[in-house]
Design an enzyme around this catalytic site. Structure first.
Site, PDB file in Angstrom:
ATOM      1  N   ARG A 275      12.850  18.721   8.214  1.00 17.35           N
ATOM      2  CA  ARG A 275      14.165  18.287   8.679  1.00 17.35           C
ATOM      3  C   ARG A 275      15.258  19.132   8.030  1.00 17.35           C
ATOM      4  O   ARG A 275      15.307  19.275   6.798  1.00 17.35           O
ATOM      5  CB  ARG A 275      14.371  16.814   8.334  1.00 17.35           C
ATOM      6  CG  ARG A 275      15.775  16.276   8.543  1.00 17.35           C
ATOM      7  CD  ARG A 275      16.085  16.094   9.999  1.00 17.35           C
ATOM      8  NE  ARG A 275      17.265  15.251  10.173  1.00 17.35           N
ATOM      9  CZ  ARG A 275      17.875  15.067  11.337  1.00 17.35           C
ATOM     10  NH1 ARG A 275      17.426  15.651  12.430  1.00 17.35           N
ATOM     11  NH2 ARG A 275      18.934  14.263  11.412  1.00 17.35           N
ATOM     12  N   GLY A 346      15.661   8.246   6.952  1.00 20.25           N
ATOM     13  CA  GLY A 346      16.926   7.785   7.497  1.00 20.25           C
ATOM     14  C   GLY A 346      16.730   6.932   8.738  1.00 20.25           C
ATOM     15  O   GLY A 346      15.867   6.062   8.787  1.00 20.25           O
ATOM     16  N   GLU A 370      -4.901 -12.224  -2.132  1.00 20.73           N
ATOM     17  CA  GLU A 370      -5.805 -12.294  -3.288  1.00 20.73           C
ATOM     18  C   GLU A 370      -5.066 -12.581  -4.598  1.00 20.73           C
ATOM     19  O   GLU A 370      -5.316 -11.967  -5.628  1.00 20.73           O
ATOM     20  CB  GLU A 370      -6.646 -11.014  -3.387  1.00 20.73           C
ATOM     21  CG  GLU A 370      -7.494 -10.830  -2.141  1.00 20.73           C
ATOM     22  CD  GLU A 370      -8.742 -10.013  -2.348  1.00 20.73           C
ATOM     23  OE1 GLU A 370      -9.195  -9.882  -3.493  1.00 20.73           O
ATOM     24  OE2 GLU A 370      -9.274  -9.532  -1.337  1.00 20.73           O
TER      25      GLU A 370
END
Length: 390
Positions: A275, A346, A370
């Protein structure tokens, strides 16, 4: 834009056989599990055929005795297999852990005849198990369970309701804890109940926040009759059997949590390197670099903690406190890491186009199952400080 970078896990495996085993698991995960995970989870589809494949591949009985169809693997190897499976899809990793938990009572406390007649099919015969301890009014306070088993000649008749049962309604066998005597922990006995026993019925699966592909359901026992040769251990020994199983099971949950956290970390890394903003990858920005560094540290710390506990178990030493610590830390770390992964992505992290939001929803349940993490803190404190004064 990649959603998940390749794993960079350096595994401390003790043997060449273990390294080959991890290679097999990764191959199955990449070919059979990962490509279907998102779609099937969204649709709430349980991958029963995957568990058949895992059984055929010898992956459902790894920590058990090879004489009865197990894999003779130490817990430190078995748990890393669970981590790999959970990183691919938690429904599968947790499902294997639950199956192993369901086998624990018979493997550890069964008679020679029971082991010979029952265990091979459970470990490698394509069967899938479930573990029945919790009830609608008996969760953390397991010693107060109300499901009863009444002796009738050479049989036992079981009546009551179990709740929050993973694989409820799809399992081939159930390890059931029922009251056969006095109130409290001393009056509980373990039984192995076939999934098709007359009088046994599953309610509709719970509608859950995550792990939609893994059925969780109440089980109703309406006069379910089982022969005495399906009683596991001595009468009244069930609660101690259950506690021993839970110590091992908590390590399974810890390993699964690290797997989910690792998958979230891989997703965040893949997104951050692909990105671009302001003309360069967002991975160049210090704030994000520090965030991912913290995520990776939590994953590594969790892995080291559950492996340290596993090695104690493999050495035959007490590990209950360390199992509680591992379950507590690893599941809290998974919640933190998956939340941070959503933040790294984001707006995309909040959509189902990427798996980060699914990992965050799945991580939450691991803090509950558990023994909630509040119960784990009680267990740890009792080991360190003794029981609470009344």
């Amino acid at each position: 834009m990649p959603d998940r970078a390749p794993q960079q896990v350096e595994r401390p495996l003790p043997t060449e056989e273990a390294r080959e085993l991890i290679g097999l698991v990764r191959d199955i995960a990449e070919r059979e599990i990962v490509p279907r995970a998102a779609e099937e989870e969204e649709a709430g589809l349980f991958p029963r055929e995957l568990f058949t494949l895992l059984s055929e591949s010898g992956l459902l009985g790894l920590p058990y005795d090879g004489e009865y169809g197990g894999g003779d693997q130490p817990y430190e190897v078995y748990l890393q297999v669970l981590e790999e499976l959970a990183a691919a899809r938690l429904t599968v990793g947790l499902g294997v852990s639950v199956h192993s938990l369901a086998c624990h009572a018979l493997a550890g406390y069964g008679t020679k005849e029971q082991l010979t007649e029952q265990l091979p099919a459970m470990l490698g015969g394509g069967l899938l198990g479930a573990y029945c301890l919790s009830e609608p009014a008996s969760g953390s306070d397991a010693a107060s369970l109300r499901t009863k088993a009444v002796r009738d000649g050479d049989d036992w008749v079981i009546s009551g309701t179990k709740a929050w049962i993973t694989h409820g309604g799809v399992a081939d066998f159930y390890t059931v804890l029922a009251r056969t005597g006095e109130e409290g922990s001393r009056g509980i006995t373990a039984f192995l109940v076939p999934g098709d026993a007359p009088g046994l019925a599953a309610a509709a699966p719970e509608k859950k926040m995550g792990m939609k592909g893994s059925p969780t359901a109440q089980l109703h026992f309406d006069g379910v009759r089982v022969s005495d040769d399906r009683r596991v251990g001595q009468e009244g020994q069930g609660f101690s059997i259950a506690l021993a199983a839970l110590d091992a099971g908590r390590l399974g949950i810890a390993a699964c949590a690290v797997g989910v956290a690792q998958a979230a970390l891989d997703t965040a890394r893949g997104y951050a390197t692909g990105r671009e903003q302001f003309g360069r990858p967002i991975a160049d920005f210090q704030g994000l670099r520090f965030l991912i560094a913290d995520m990776a540290t939590r994953v590594e710390a969790g892995r080291a903690l559950y492996l340290a506990a596993a090695r104690l178990r493999d050495a035959g030493r007490p590990f209950s406190r360390q199992a509680a610590m591992a379950k507590l830390f690893c599941t809290d770390a998974a919640m933190s890491v998956t939340t941070d992964a959503v933040q790294v992505l984001g707006g995309y992290g909040y959509t189902a186009d990427f798996p980060a939001e699914r990992y965050m929803r799945e991580a939450k349940v691991l803090q509950i199952v558990e023994g909630t993490n509040q119960i784990q803190r009680m267990v740890i404190a009792r080991h360190l400080l003794g029981p609470e004064s009344r």
